[in-house]
Design a protein around this motif. Structure first.
Motif, PDB file in Angstrom:
ATOM      1  N   GLY A 102      -4.462   4.640 -46.956  1.00  0.00           N
ATOM      2  CA  GLY A 102      -5.006   3.806 -45.793  1.00  0.00           C
ATOM      3  C   GLY A 102      -5.446   2.393 -46.175  1.00  0.00           C
ATOM      4  N   VAL A 103      -5.548   2.210 -47.416  1.00  0.00           N
ATOM      5  CA  VAL A 103      -5.941   0.673 -47.853  1.00  0.00           C
ATOM      6  C   VAL A 103      -4.683   0.175 -48.520  1.00  0.00           C
ATOM      7  CG1 VAL A 103      -7.875  -0.468 -49.241  1.00  0.00           C
ATOM      8  CG2 VAL A 103      -8.396   1.685 -47.983  1.00  0.00           C
ATOM      9  N   THR A 104      -4.257   0.965 -49.825  1.00  0.00           N
ATOM     10  CA  THR A 104      -3.264   0.333 -50.449  1.00  0.00           C
ATOM     11  C   THR A 104      -1.864   1.211 -50.433  1.00  0.00           C
ATOM     12  OG1 THR A 104      -4.275   1.479 -52.519  1.00  0.00           O
ATOM     13  CG2 THR A 104      -4.810  -0.734 -52.101  1.00  0.00           C
ATOM     14  N   ILE A 105      -2.059   2.276 -49.751  1.00  0.00           N
ATOM     15  CA  ILE A 105      -0.994   2.925 -49.487  1.00  0.00           C
ATOM     16  C   ILE A 105      -1.102   3.808 -48.053  1.00  0.00           C
ATOM     17  CG2 ILE A 105      -1.711   4.920 -50.782  1.00  0.00           C
ATOM     18  CD1 ILE A 105       1.182   5.423 -51.677  1.00  0.00           C
ATOM     19  N   VAL A 106      -0.022   3.893 -47.453  1.00  0.00           N
ATOM     20  CA  VAL A 106      -0.119   4.562 -46.006  1.00  0.00           C
ATOM     21  C   VAL A 106      -0.238   6.021 -46.382  1.00  0.00           C
ATOM     22  CG1 VAL A 106       1.031   5.130 -43.983  1.00  0.00           C
ATOM     23  CG2 VAL A 106       1.421   2.618 -44.972  1.00  0.00           C
ATOM     24  N   ASP A 107       0.614   6.767 -46.994  1.00  0.00           N
ATOM     25  CA  ASP A 107       0.828   8.048 -47.247  1.00  0.00           C
ATOM     26  C   ASP A 107       0.667   8.358 -48.632  1.00  0.00           C
ATOM     27  OD1 ASP A 107       0.664  10.857 -47.124  1.00  0.00           O
ATOM     28  OD2 ASP A 107       2.607  10.869 -45.961  1.00  0.00           O
ATOM     29  N   ASN A 108      -0.670   8.909 -49.166  1.00  0.00           N
ATOM     30  CA  ASN A 108      -0.562   9.209 -50.703  1.00  0.00           C
ATOM     31  C   ASN A 108      -0.174  10.666 -50.942  1.00  0.00           C
ATOM     32  OD1 ASN A 108      -0.816   8.001 -53.220  1.00  0.00           O
ATOM     33  ND2 ASN A 108      -2.828   8.633 -53.351  1.00  0.00           N
ATOM     34  N   THR A 109       0.508  11.496 -50.316  1.00  0.00           N
ATOM     35  CA  THR A 109       0.582  12.822 -50.497  1.00  0.00           C
ATOM     36  C   THR A 109       2.039  13.021 -50.956  1.00  0.00           C
ATOM     37  OG1 THR A 109       1.057  13.358 -48.078  1.00  0.00           O
ATOM     38  CG2 THR A 109      -1.384  13.379 -48.832  1.00  0.00           C
ATOM     39  N   VAL A 110       2.107  14.231 -51.771  1.00  0.00           N
ATOM     40  CA  VAL A 110       3.406  14.641 -52.003  1.00  0.00           C
ATOM     41  C   VAL A 110       3.408  16.025 -51.409  1.00  0.00           C
ATOM     42  CG1 VAL A 110       5.323  15.334 -53.714  1.00  0.00           C
ATOM     43  CG2 VAL A 110       3.711  13.310 -54.105  1.00  0.00           C
ATOM     44  N   ALA A 111       4.456  16.446 -50.710  1.00  0.00           N
ATOM     45  CA  ALA A 111       4.487  17.789 -50.033  1.00  0.00           C
ATOM     46  C   ALA A 111       4.661  18.944 -51.233  1.00  0.00           C
ATOM     47  CB  ALA A 111       5.589  17.750 -49.048  1.00  0.00           C
ATOM     48  N   SER A 112       4.054  19.964 -50.716  1.00  0.00           N
ATOM     49  CA  SER A 112       4.183  21.261 -51.527  1.00  0.00           C
ATOM     50  C   SER A 112       5.695  21.862 -51.113  1.00  0.00           C
ATOM     51  CB  SER A 112       3.330  22.282 -51.322  1.00  0.00           C
ATOM     52  OG  SER A 112       3.510  22.664 -49.903  1.00  0.00           O
TER      53      SER A 112
END
Length: 259
Positions: free
Chosen positions: A180-190
């Motif tokens: 939300g600050v330096t990257i929109v989505d910081n997740t990698v899906a399982s």
């Protein structure tokens, strides 16, 4: 390095054939050596005030524009890794189809609790859970915080069938970025990969042979996206081959002979 480990092995008498083991580890390394990436050199110098990284930055004139950043091997002060590992093994006798039947369940699971680096100014970055690429170095990290492998094997005489599941839990793209600050989505899906293996023992000429067929990634599961762009190489990478299956469904046929 200072290493602490502890473990326990259980054979519960109330469940015949069940074996459990649980291990914990904590490893701390002083004066760990590694590369951090050009952008991380700048961040640790100007934001974290770590002087060993400021010595790698050249400006012209002094205090002016940056002309050179040295991403060399340096002492990162301290590195730490800790986690848990669980193993389950359960043999069950069966009388369903007749003959010498058995069912075996095996499972392995690991939890990565900490994978951190601390610089000389005391700033700690924990990379536990990162399975994407660190964007300032384009280096993929394999630090999934949860992984599990489980298999179920049915045997009846010389016939066996095994189904296996390989699970990699949800991770993060880059531990140095803030969602939300330096990257929109910081997740990698399982992701869950399923494998299958069929085997049959045969006798010929007084010798035994096992003929087998295996299918890896049975459902042709695609790896989750972990994108990175390398300005040095001039191309993008979409997957972390060190963690995920990037080959898709594949078949292997083989035979094992006994003399």
């Amino acid at each position: 390095a200072d290493t602490l480990t502890a473990g326990i092995v259980l054979h519960p008498p109330v469940i015949d054939g069940l074996r459990l083991s649980l291990d914990w580890y904590d490893i701390r390394i002083a004066d760990s050596i590694g590369q951090v990436g050009a952008q991380a050199v700048l961040d640790r110098c100007f934001l974290e005030k770590a002087q060993e990284f400021c010595a790698l930055v050249t400006t012209s004139p002094p205090g002016g524009d940056i002309t050179l950043v040295g991403d060399v091997y340096v002492n990162v002060a301290q590195a730490r890794v800790s986690g848990l590992a669980l193993e389950v093994d359960y043999d069950v006798p069966l009388t369903i189809l007749g003959g010498d039947e058995s069912l075996r369940l095996r499972g392995f699971a690991s939890w990565l609790l900490t994978r951190s680096e601390t610089n000389s100014s005391g700033v700690t970055t924990d990379y536990a859970g990162q399975i994407g690429a660190t964007q300032n170095s384009q280096a993929y990290l394999p630090y999934a915080d949860f992984k599990a492998v489980g298999s179920l094997t049915y045997r009846n005489g010389g016939t066996s069938a095994t189904i296996q599941g390989r699970y990699i839990g949800q991770g993060i793209q880059d531990a140095t970025l803030k969602e939300g600050v330096t990257i929109v989505d910081n997740t990698v899906a399982s992701v869950l990969y399923v494998d299958l293996r069929l085997a049959q023992r045969v006798s010929a000429g007084g010798r035994d042979a096992d003929i087998w067929l295996s299918v890896t990634n049975l459902f042709d599961k695609a790896p989750p996206l972990t994108p990175s762009w390398s300005a040095f190489n001039g191309y993008a990478t979409q997957y972390n081959a060190a963690v995920h299956d990037v080959l898709g469904r594949r078949f292997t046929v083989g035979a094992t002979l006994r003399f």
